[in-house]
Design an enzyme around this catalytic site. Sequence first.
Site, PDB file in Angstrom:
ATOM      1  N   SER A   1      -9.011  13.915  -6.465  1.00  0.00           N
ATOM      2  CA  SER A   1      -8.339  12.938  -5.613  1.00  0.00           C
ATOM      3  C   SER A   1      -6.981  13.483  -5.202  1.00  0.00           C
ATOM      4  CB  SER A   1      -8.141  11.627  -6.367  1.00  0.00           C
ATOM      5  OG  SER A   1      -7.185  10.837  -5.671  1.00  0.00           O
TER       6      SER A   1
ATOM      7  N   ASP B   1      -8.289   8.932  -0.921  1.00  0.00           N
ATOM      8  CA  ASP B   1      -8.117   7.497  -1.186  1.00  0.00           C
ATOM      9  C   ASP B   1      -7.343   6.847  -0.051  1.00  0.00           C
ATOM     10  OD1 ASP B   1      -9.354   7.028  -3.784  1.00  0.00           O
ATOM     11  OD2 ASP B   1      -7.859   8.439  -4.547  1.00  0.00           O
TER      12      ASP B   1
ATOM     13  N   HIS C   1     -12.811   7.454   0.364  1.00  0.00           N
ATOM     14  CA  HIS C   1     -12.925   6.175  -0.362  1.00  0.00           C
ATOM     15  C   HIS C   1     -12.034   5.149   0.336  1.00  0.00           C
ATOM     16  CE1 HIS C   1     -12.050   3.993  -4.474  1.00  0.00           C
ATOM     17  NE2 HIS C   1     -12.723   3.237  -3.626  1.00  0.00           N
TER      18      HIS C   1
ATOM     19  N   MET D   1     -10.394   1.784   0.739  1.00  0.00           N
ATOM     20  CA  MET D   1      -9.973   0.546   0.063  1.00  0.00           C
ATOM     21  C   MET D   1      -9.215  -0.268   1.097  1.00  0.00           C
ATOM     22  SD  MET D   1      -8.900   2.417  -3.474  1.00  0.00           S
ATOM     23  CE  MET D   1      -8.877   4.020  -2.677  1.00  0.00           C
TER      24      MET D   1
ATOM     25  N   MET E   1     -15.889   2.218 -10.093  1.00  0.00           N
ATOM     26  CA  MET E   1     -14.454   2.268 -10.395  1.00  0.00           C
ATOM     27  C   MET E   1     -14.258   2.037 -11.890  1.00  0.00           C
ATOM     28  SD  MET E   1     -13.005   2.992  -7.585  1.00  0.00           S
ATOM     29  CE  MET E   1     -11.390   3.045  -8.363  1.00  0.00           C
TER      30      MET E   1
ATOM     31  N   ASP F   1     -14.689   6.938 -10.863  1.00  0.00           N
ATOM     32  CA  ASP F   1     -13.336   7.130 -10.314  1.00  0.00           C
ATOM     33  C   ASP F   1     -12.318   6.278 -11.068  1.00  0.00           C
ATOM     34  OD1 ASP F   1     -11.118   7.492  -8.690  1.00  0.00           O
ATOM     35  OD2 ASP F   1     -11.986   6.478  -6.932  1.00  0.00           O
TER      36      ASP F   1
HETATM   37  C1  DX5 Z   1      -7.635   4.569  -7.513  1.00  0.00           C
HETATM   38  C2  DX5 Z   1      -8.253   5.707  -6.734  1.00  0.00           C
HETATM   39  C3  DX5 Z   1      -8.570   6.910  -7.569  1.00  0.00           C
HETATM   40  C4  DX5 Z   1      -7.409   7.540  -8.259  1.00  0.00           C
HETATM   41  C5  DX5 Z   1      -7.849   8.503  -9.305  1.00  0.00           C
HETATM   42  O1  DX5 Z   1      -7.499   3.476  -6.671  1.00  0.00           O
HETATM   43  O2  DX5 Z   1      -9.456   5.289  -6.129  1.00  0.00           O
HETATM   44  O3  DX5 Z   1      -9.284   7.849  -6.793  1.00  0.00           O
HETATM   45  O4  DX5 Z   1      -6.578   8.197  -7.371  1.00  0.00           O
HETATM   46  O5  DX5 Z   1      -6.716   8.977  -9.932  1.00  0.00           O
HETATM   47  P1  DX5 Z   1      -6.633   9.191 -11.501  1.00  0.00           P
HETATM   48  O6  DX5 Z   1      -7.601  10.267 -11.831  1.00  0.00           O
HETATM   49  O7  DX5 Z   1      -5.220   9.560 -11.704  1.00  0.00           O
HETATM   50  O8  DX5 Z   1      -6.999   7.881 -12.150  1.00  0.00           O
HETATM   51 ZN    ZN Z   2     -10.839   6.793  -5.164  1.00  0.00          ZN
END
Ligand code: DX5
Ligand code: ZN
Length: 219
Positions: free
Chosen positions: A9, A36, A67, A69, A138, A176
């Site tokens: 990510s 993200d 991804h 959101m 998630m 994730d």
């Molecule tokens: C959270 C994101 C993840 C996150 C992962 O909302 O979807 O992709 O960046 O980061 P780490 O590995 O630091 O949890």
């Molecule tokens: Zn993500």
Amino acid sequence: MKKIKISPSILSADFSQLGNEIKRLEQAGADMIHVDVMDGHFVPNLTIGPPVIKSLKKHSSLVFDVHLMISPVHKYIENFAKAGADIITIHPEATDNLASSIKKIKELKKKAGVSLNPESKIDLITNLLNEIDLVLIMSVNPGFGGQKFMPEVLEKVKALKQIKDKEGLNFDIEIDGGINFDNSKLAIDAGANILVSGTTIFKNNDGNIKKNIELLKSH
Ligand code: DX5
Ligand code: ZN
């Protein structure tokens, strides 16, 4: 041994150097690039959108695992497809009609992903699994990197893997949030075949991303 893919990510990368960071990830053995996209509405944080993805595409030939959101997501799907997203993952709660959003992604010749928050049940997607290319589980509440892994979501990974095997389906199972060297094996054993990781890849071992990608794969 099954093939495990790592999708770093870029949320934890140096945002002033994103092009170089992506090149570095490719050289270090990353299988995909996890992007993200946050809107400050569906999740309490803001990140980047299609123009940044479009510029970043020039720096790598890896699959862009995007991804989303954002809500409502449907009207933006085309923009992300045109920007170069290869996998477009959406949350069921972010669209009025999940089936039609999946159909739209596939009409645009992209892979369709659906993401389930820790509290979202797999019933939301079971009737659509034959249309879905990837399920993103998630393991934190989305919005921020660096959060603590929630082990209870592994039950959903196991349940999905069972359905996948029983029905002979082909979707990927990606996980994730909070993935580290201690829990990556648990996620893989539960049935995940793609691991997303930001903090562990960019911050561990003094930022030795090659070593961190290898360690995540080998655990
Ligand atoms: C959270 C994101 C993840 C996150 C992962 O909302 O979807 O992709 O960046 O980061 P780490 O590995 O630091 O949890
Ligand atoms: Zn993500």
